[in-house]
Design an enzyme around this catalytic site. Structure first.
Site, PDB file in Angstrom:
ATOM      1  N   PHE A  14      38.403  45.176  41.121  1.00  0.00           N
ATOM      2  CA  PHE A  14      37.688  46.330  41.686  1.00  0.00           C
ATOM      3  C   PHE A  14      38.137  47.653  41.090  1.00  0.00           C
ATOM      4  O   PHE A  14      37.418  48.641  41.157  1.00  0.00           O
ATOM      5  CB  PHE A  14      37.892  46.366  43.218  1.00  0.00           C
ATOM      6  CG  PHE A  14      39.226  46.934  43.625  1.00  0.00           C
ATOM      7  CD1 PHE A  14      39.417  48.309  43.722  1.00  0.00           C
ATOM      8  CD2 PHE A  14      40.318  46.103  43.884  1.00  0.00           C
ATOM      9  CE1 PHE A  14      40.656  48.838  44.068  1.00  0.00           C
ATOM     10  CE2 PHE A  14      41.555  46.627  44.234  1.00  0.00           C
ATOM     11  CZ  PHE A  14      41.717  48.004  44.326  1.00  0.00           C
ATOM     12  N   LYS A  64      31.143  38.547  35.899  1.00  0.00           N
ATOM     13  CA  LYS A  64      31.222  38.450  37.363  1.00  0.00           C
ATOM     14  C   LYS A  64      32.087  39.623  37.796  1.00  0.00           C
ATOM     15  O   LYS A  64      33.307  39.555  37.785  1.00  0.00           O
ATOM     16  CB  LYS A  64      31.863  37.110  37.758  1.00  0.00           C
ATOM     17  CG  LYS A  64      31.501  36.600  39.135  1.00  0.00           C
ATOM     18  CD  LYS A  64      31.861  37.537  40.276  1.00  0.00           C
ATOM     19  CE  LYS A  64      33.314  37.519  40.640  1.00  0.00           C
ATOM     20  NZ  LYS A  64      33.686  38.573  41.630  1.00  0.00           N
ATOM     21  N   GLU A 106      33.196  42.094  43.734  1.00  0.00           N
ATOM     22  CA  GLU A 106      32.175  42.198  44.779  1.00  0.00           C
ATOM     23  C   GLU A 106      32.363  43.473  45.606  1.00  0.00           C
ATOM     24  O   GLU A 106      31.522  43.814  46.431  1.00  0.00           O
ATOM     25  CB  GLU A 106      32.193  40.958  45.684  1.00  0.00           C
ATOM     26  CG  GLU A 106      33.480  40.706  46.453  1.00  0.00           C
ATOM     27  CD  GLU A 106      34.531  39.926  45.646  1.00  0.00           C
ATOM     28  OE1 GLU A 106      34.707  40.218  44.435  1.00  0.00           O
ATOM     29  OE2 GLU A 106      35.194  39.056  46.241  1.00  0.00           O
ATOM     30  N   ARG A 107      33.482  44.179  45.379  1.00  0.00           N
ATOM     31  CA  ARG A 107      33.705  45.394  46.181  1.00  0.00           C
ATOM     32  C   ARG A 107      33.009  46.615  45.585  1.00  0.00           C
ATOM     33  O   ARG A 107      32.699  47.565  46.296  1.00  0.00           O
ATOM     34  CB  ARG A 107      35.206  45.672  46.289  1.00  0.00           C
ATOM     35  CG  ARG A 107      35.900  44.532  46.990  1.00  0.00           C
ATOM     36  CD  ARG A 107      37.293  44.933  47.363  1.00  0.00           C
ATOM     37  NE  ARG A 107      38.097  43.754  47.551  1.00  0.00           N
ATOM     38  CZ  ARG A 107      39.322  43.615  47.086  1.00  0.00           C
ATOM     39  NH1 ARG A 107      39.880  44.581  46.398  1.00  0.00           N
ATOM     40  NH2 ARG A 107      39.989  42.527  47.316  1.00  0.00           N
ATOM     41  N   SER A 141      44.621  40.067  40.210  1.00  0.00           N
ATOM     42  CA  SER A 141      45.984  39.910  40.721  1.00  0.00           C
ATOM     43  C   SER A 141      46.634  38.646  40.130  1.00  0.00           C
ATOM     44  O   SER A 141      45.937  37.715  39.712  1.00  0.00           O
ATOM     45  CB  SER A 141      45.953  39.845  42.241  1.00  0.00           C
ATOM     46  OG  SER A 141      45.004  38.895  42.658  1.00  0.00           O
ATOM     47  N   CYS A 200      46.547  49.148  37.285  1.00  0.00           N
ATOM     48  CA  CYS A 200      47.540  48.149  36.869  1.00  0.00           C
ATOM     49  C   CYS A 200      48.624  48.795  36.016  1.00  0.00           C
ATOM     50  O   CYS A 200      49.675  48.216  35.813  1.00  0.00           O
ATOM     51  CB  CYS A 200      46.871  47.026  36.106  1.00  0.00           C
ATOM     52  SG  CYS A 200      46.121  47.607  34.600  1.00  0.00           S
ATOM     53  N   GLU A 259      53.963  44.012  44.036  1.00  0.00           N
ATOM     54  CA  GLU A 259      53.000  45.048  43.652  1.00  0.00           C
ATOM     55  C   GLU A 259      52.340  45.565  44.940  1.00  0.00           C
ATOM     56  O   GLU A 259      51.714  44.794  45.673  1.00  0.00           O
ATOM     57  CB  GLU A 259      51.931  44.439  42.727  1.00  0.00           C
ATOM     58  CG  GLU A 259      50.904  45.466  42.270  1.00  0.00           C
ATOM     59  CD  GLU A 259      49.792  44.843  41.413  1.00  0.00           C
ATOM     60  OE1 GLU A 259      49.275  43.767  41.771  1.00  0.00           O
ATOM     61  OE2 GLU A 259      49.428  45.451  40.394  1.00  0.00           O
TER      62      GLU A 259
HETATM   63  P1  NAD Z   1      41.632  40.137  42.689  1.00  0.00           P
HETATM   64  O1  NAD Z   1      42.538  39.183  42.007  1.00  0.00           O
HETATM   65  O2  NAD Z   1      41.535  40.078  44.175  1.00  0.00           O
HETATM   66  O3  NAD Z   1      40.116  39.942  42.164  1.00  0.00           O
HETATM   67  C1  NAD Z   1      39.807  39.919  40.798  1.00  0.00           C
HETATM   68  C2  NAD Z   1      38.554  39.083  40.604  1.00  0.00           C
HETATM   69  O4  NAD Z   1      38.799  37.741  41.006  1.00  0.00           O
HETATM   70  C3  NAD Z   1      37.347  39.553  41.413  1.00  0.00           C
HETATM   71  O5  NAD Z   1      36.197  39.471  40.614  1.00  0.00           O
HETATM   72  C4  NAD Z   1      37.291  38.588  42.569  1.00  0.00           C
HETATM   73  O6  NAD Z   1      35.975  38.351  43.038  1.00  0.00           O
HETATM   74  C5  NAD Z   1      37.865  37.316  41.994  1.00  0.00           C
HETATM   75  N1  NAD Z   1      38.591  36.529  42.973  1.00  0.00           N
HETATM   76  C6  NAD Z   1      39.251  36.979  44.061  1.00  0.00           C
HETATM   77  N2  NAD Z   1      39.825  35.948  44.711  1.00  0.00           N
HETATM   78  C7  NAD Z   1      39.542  34.828  44.015  1.00  0.00           C
HETATM   79  C8  NAD Z   1      39.881  33.446  44.187  1.00  0.00           C
HETATM   80  N3  NAD Z   1      40.629  33.023  45.198  1.00  0.00           N
HETATM   81  N4  NAD Z   1      39.429  32.588  43.265  1.00  0.00           N
HETATM   82  C9  NAD Z   1      38.695  32.993  42.225  1.00  0.00           C
HETATM   83  N5  NAD Z   1      38.339  34.282  42.029  1.00  0.00           N
HETATM   84  C10 NAD Z   1      38.771  35.190  42.911  1.00  0.00           C
HETATM   85  O7  NAD Z   1      42.039  41.579  42.189  1.00  0.00           O
HETATM   86  P2  NAD Z   1      41.539  42.992  42.708  1.00  0.00           P
HETATM   87  O8  NAD Z   1      42.123  43.237  44.068  1.00  0.00           O
HETATM   88  O9  NAD Z   1      40.090  43.124  42.533  1.00  0.00           O
HETATM   89  O10 NAD Z   1      42.235  43.964  41.643  1.00  0.00           O
HETATM   90  C11 NAD Z   1      43.555  44.421  41.752  1.00  0.00           C
HETATM   91  C12 NAD Z   1      44.515  43.581  40.960  1.00  0.00           C
HETATM   92  O11 NAD Z   1      44.102  43.537  39.595  1.00  0.00           O
HETATM   93  C13 NAD Z   1      45.911  44.172  40.928  1.00  0.00           C
HETATM   94  O12 NAD Z   1      46.837  43.130  41.068  1.00  0.00           O
HETATM   95  C14 NAD Z   1      46.024  44.817  39.552  1.00  0.00           C
HETATM   96  O13 NAD Z   1      47.332  44.942  39.048  1.00  0.00           O
HETATM   97  C15 NAD Z   1      45.220  43.861  38.750  1.00  0.00           C
HETATM   98  N6  NAD Z   1      44.762  44.474  37.513  1.00  0.00           N
HETATM   99  C16 NAD Z   1      45.392  44.117  36.361  1.00  0.00           C
HETATM  100  C17 NAD Z   1      45.026  44.705  35.165  1.00  0.00           C
HETATM  101  C18 NAD Z   1      45.708  44.323  33.892  1.00  0.00           C
HETATM  102  O14 NAD Z   1      45.224  44.716  32.851  1.00  0.00           O
HETATM  103  N7  NAD Z   1      46.797  43.575  33.906  1.00  0.00           N
HETATM  104  C19 NAD Z   1      44.001  45.665  35.142  1.00  0.00           C
HETATM  105  C20 NAD Z   1      43.366  46.005  36.341  1.00  0.00           C
HETATM  106  C21 NAD Z   1      43.766  45.398  37.525  1.00  0.00           C
END
Ligand code: NAD
Length: 512
Positions: A160, A184, A187-188, A237, A292, A394
């Site tokens: 998101f 994909k 969704e937020r 994450s 991140c 984090e």
């Molecule tokens: P998230 O892991 O909750 O979601 C990321 C994606 O995965 C979304 O599209 C979501 O729909 C999907 N998803 C969520 N739960 C899932 C599951 N159980 N199974 C399969 N798919 C699932 O992350 P977020 O809250 O949207 O974003 C924040 C996180 O992203 C933080 O941990 C941040 O550090 C990380 N991030 C990392 C980078 C990087 O380059 N390393 C960059 C941006 C964000």
């Protein structure tokens, strides 16, 4: 993920749908609420794709692939140039959607979009990037060369926190390389990606080359198990990144999965503390700490450094302007969701319980007219130790932890012991310290007097340790490698008219 209450079956499809085969596909079936984080109110619904929607997208991508693969790279670049222009012309619309659904301040949204556009600019050079390697006279009358061929259908699953930039780390380069892409988004905050897909189509991209499938875990799992998808790029994450990496790799896909972070800034006693404090304010509290690459730990070498830095940060935090992202005079907007607010508040309680000093406490912040918004003031912990939960995990919110250490070696050991290795930086006036730190530290992206060392589009982005699962970084040269596979062709034409006898020994360049 959305809570079960916020996911319901849409009776009529007013929800945001999908973008497949160059057209919007209306929502049908399950949907989830998308909130305006500044008001805490539901702004719209978004469709949650099922197997039938994914099938529609895959069929469109499969049908588009042969012609797109054979489209000369310079023709693909023409479309990318037009796309870049349309992104710039529509920047206000895209940024308004980012701010409305993510909550970040408009200027910050412009910065994010700008970084995404830079990847499109890099992808415009695709003719140069795809040039192979040629060896003339590899043997008598034999030439040999390597070329980079597209993989086919590739997918991106994005978080998101950068609803425009992170998808643009992936699809412009993947598509420039000749692949068809299935995104994909989170969704937020899905609306920016939908608009961007329409702009790409308007720029001349054939239908089916770029498809957006909205959804949650259900469609992600279908993507991971789908044999027609050759590769998956994931950003999110760490726990989910690791699962995606394992499941996608087990299904035979190429996977890069970028995960979470805990980025440390080391403040040396010789640093210019005003420069360091200003840089840390932006890096810790910009985008409400939901980056991140956000700096969430300031490691101060010597107590005197910490005392002075904390005093400077406190006075700057008191001046911070917090409110809705639509007001560009604000420095910081709300968190993404009610769940995120509750999670960060719970970390603050744990920090206090475990003995850290909460020298700036943002929990009482109220924004008049936005009482239901997901706002939290900037928080600063001093005297944080390695064992504390606020140090280990984090937080992904506006919380900066100050850890005090006696020397550079202790600072570097601390960073190297942490599970994450995304970004780090050092503030110093000493070149020897800077060089040693950047050479030896076990982290993927390093800044010297630069708090957010996010690589430019012609480099590549990625962390070490549990911040990245996979071998190749995002965008830049690694992006080209990720979205292509190498083929090496060895070719002989008997142009001299010479005919050779059968040779039974293994061909080599040795001997006369
Ligand atoms: P998230 O892991 O909750 O979601 C990321 C994606 O995965 C979304 O599209 C979501 O729909 C999907 N998803 C969520 N739960 C899932 C599951 N159980 N199974 C399969 N798919 C699932 O992350 P977020 O809250 O949207 O974003 C924040 C996180 O992203 C933080 O941990 C941040 O550090 C990380 N991030 C990392 C980078 C990087 O380059 N390393 C960059 C941006 C964000």
């Amino acid at each position: 993920m959305n809570s079960p209450e916020s996911v319901a079956v849409a009776k009529q499809s007013s929800a945001l749908g999908h973008y497949i085969d160059g057209a919007v596909v209306p929502a049908n079936g399950r949907h989830a609420d998308v909130f305006d984080p500044a008001t805490g109110q539901v702004a719209r619904q978004v469709a949650m794709a099922d197997a039938a929607v994914l099938e529609q997208a895959l069929e469109a991508a499969q049908a588009a692939f042969p012609a797109w693969r054979d489209t000369p790279p310079q023709k693909r670049a023409h479309i990318l140039f037009r796309f870049k222009q349309l992104l710039e012309e529509n920047a206000d619309r895209i940024c308004a959607l980012i701010t409305a659904e993510h909550g970040k301040v408009l200027d910050d949204a412009r910065g994010e979009l700008g970084r995404g556009i830079e990847v499109v600019e890099y992808a415009c050079g695709i003719s140069e990037l795809l040039k192979g390697e040629h060896s003339k006279n590899a043997g008598p009358g034999i030439d040999s060369w390597s070329e980079l061929q597209p993989l086919g259908i590739v997918a991106g699953i994005t978080p998101f926190n950068f609803p425009a930039m992170v998808p643009m780390w992936m699809f412009p380069l993947a598509i420039a390389c000749g692949n068809c892409f299935l995104l994909k988004p989170s969704e937020r905050d899905p609306s920016a990606a939908m608009l961007i897909a329409q702009l790409f189509r308007e720029a001349g991209l054939p239908g089916g080359v770029f498809n957006v499938v909205n959804g949650d875990r259900e469609v992600v799992e279908l993507i991971l198990d789908e044999p027609r998808i050759a590769a998956v790029s994931f950003v999110g994450s760490t726990a989910i990144a690791e699962t995606i990496y394992r499941r996608g790799s087990a299904a035979g896909k190429r996977v890069q999965a970028l995960g979470g972070a805990k980025n440390h800034a080391v403040i040396m006693p010789d640093a210019d503390l005003d420069i360091a404090a200003n840089a840390l304010m932006g890096a810790a509290y910009g985008s409400c700490g939901e980056r991140c690459m956000a700096i969430s730990v300031a490691v101060c070498v010597e107590d005197q450094t910490a005392d002075q830095l904390v005093a400077k940060l406190k006075s700057r935090i008191n001046e911070l302007k917090i409110g809705p992202g639509t007001d560009v005079s604000n420095d910081m907007g709300p968190l993404i969701s009610r769940d995120a607010l509750a999670r960060v508040r719970s970390y603050l309680e744990q920090g206090v319980e475990q003995g850290a000093s909460l020298v700036c406490d943002g929990r009482e912040l109220k924004i008049p007219g936005h009482e239901e918004g997901f706002f939290l003031g900037a928080c600063l912990f001093d005297d944080v130790t390695e064992q504390m939960t606020v140090y280990q995990e984090e937080i992904f919110g506006p919380v900066l932890c100050v850890v005090r250490v006696p020397d550079l070696e202790s600072a570097m050991d601390l960073i190297d012991r942490h599970q994450y290795g995304n970004g780090t930086c050092v503030f110093t006036r000493d070149g020897e310290t800077a060089r040693f730190f950047s050479d030896a530290i076990q982290v993927g992206m390093v800044g010297v007097n630069v708090a957010l060392p996010v690589p430019i589009a012609s480099q590549s982005f990625g962390g070490w340790k549990r911040s990245l699962f996979g071998d190749l970084y995002a965008y830049g040269p690694d992006g080209v490698r990720f979205y292509t596979r190498r083929k090496t062709i060895t070719q002989r034409w008997p142009s001299s008219g010479r005919r050779e006898r059968a040779q039974f020994s293994f061909p080599s360049g040795q001997g006369s």
